[in-house]
Design a protein around this motif. Structure first.
Motif: not given
Length: 298
Positions: A234-261
């Motif tokens: 639920g943290s992803v704040v961009v949408r497909e087709g959106q143009r971003v530049v360096y520093g644009s907020a994308l999301a928050k880090s997590g621990n989802t999928g096949n993740s050890t931590g």
């Protein structure tokens, strides 16, 4: 949770490369989860892979349109990136130009391209064939440009827990040159390079059904793609087709999928010819590592 993750990282550091891809997970009567490199009683094998399985079905389609004297084949690309496609037609029957027909094209974003037309030898009989249609994101003809990536997060300092060519999970073509950076869940993730968002996943919780968990894929102007994986649900704040530049907020880090931590898996990829493969990259400043975890660590 944080203590368990640190303990798990310590275990990973201590393990030899020959055991680095398989661990054993056990849960005691109090619900405490433990990991070991030995198959303890009641433990189950825990195998981690930073796989990336992005489904393009429904976004890249082959259209075969029959007409009075043959069949036309076109490809439709509904993604926000160019897509390389290949059509192989075999066992052609009642067709002009017998044998196998192979066509490869790059279909621009949000566009359709005619691939080939098969004309019938006898106009009153249908053309028969067997088709194989394959595709991959990106245009392999584009030349990548040298670029040093600013750190794709805010905060820190954080440490690399697995580097390029890591024997634990960074050995497949798609993730060979990836880096895993351990960080607390909720760390702000930002675009490390300008581009267009072309794929996102935002609904995975926990290990989920998608190996990469929640992610953002960004197409850069030189055809390379930066991918940010294992993001918080639920943290992803961009949408497909959106143009971003360096520093644009994308999301928050997590621990989802096949993740050890809790960590960010960051990889740069390009189309090398009907396949996405990771490519070497550098951050524009040093990032500390956990020594001896994998051969690819700093």
């Amino acid at each position: 949770m944080q203590a368990h993750s640190l303990l798990f990282c310590a275990l990973l550091v201590a393990c030899s490369p020959t055991l680095a891809s398989t661990f054993y997970k056990s849960t005691d009567t109090n619900g405490v989860v433990s990991y070991s490199d030995r198959p303890l009683p009641g433990a189950k094998a825990f195998v981690f892979r930073d796989q990336m399985v992005e489904q393009l079905e429904g976004q890249v389609k082959l259209h075969a349109i029959k007409f009075a004297s043959g069949v036309s084949f076109s490809a439709r690309n509904d993604t926000h990136a160019p897509v390389e496609v290949e059509l192989r037609l075999e066992r052609l029957g009642n067709a002009k130009g017998a044998g196998t027909r192979l066509v490869r094209r790059v279909v621009p974003a949000r566009a359709a391209v005619l691939l080939t037309v098969v004309n019938a030898l006898q106009a009153d009989l249908p053309v028969s064939y067997q088709e194989k249609f394959t595709y991959a994101l990106g245009n392999p003809a584009q030349r990548q440009q040298a670029f040093k990536y600013p750190l794709p997060w805010r905060g820190g300092p954080f440490r690399v827990t697995q580097g390029a060519n890591g024997s634990y999970s960074h050995f497949g073509p798609k993730s060979r040159y990836a880096m895993d950076i351990a960080m607390p869940e909720g760390t702000p993730i930002i675009a490390s390079r300008a581009g267009t968002v072309i794929k996102t996943e935002n609904n995975q919780s926990g290990r989920g059904t998608h190996p990469a968990g929640n992610f953002v894929r960004i197409l850069h102007d030189d055809g390379t793609m930066g991918v940010y994986l294992h993001l918080m649900r639920g943290s992803v704040v961009v949408r497909e087709g959106q143009r971003v530049v360096y520093g644009s907020a994308l999301a928050k880090s997590g621990n989802t999928g096949n993740s050890t931590g809790p960590h960010l898996h960051f990889v740069v990829q390009r189309n090398v010819g009907l396949a996405l493969e990771s490519i070497p990259y550098q951050f524009n400043q040093p990032v500390g590592g956990l020594p001896d975890f994998t051969a690819g660590n700093p």
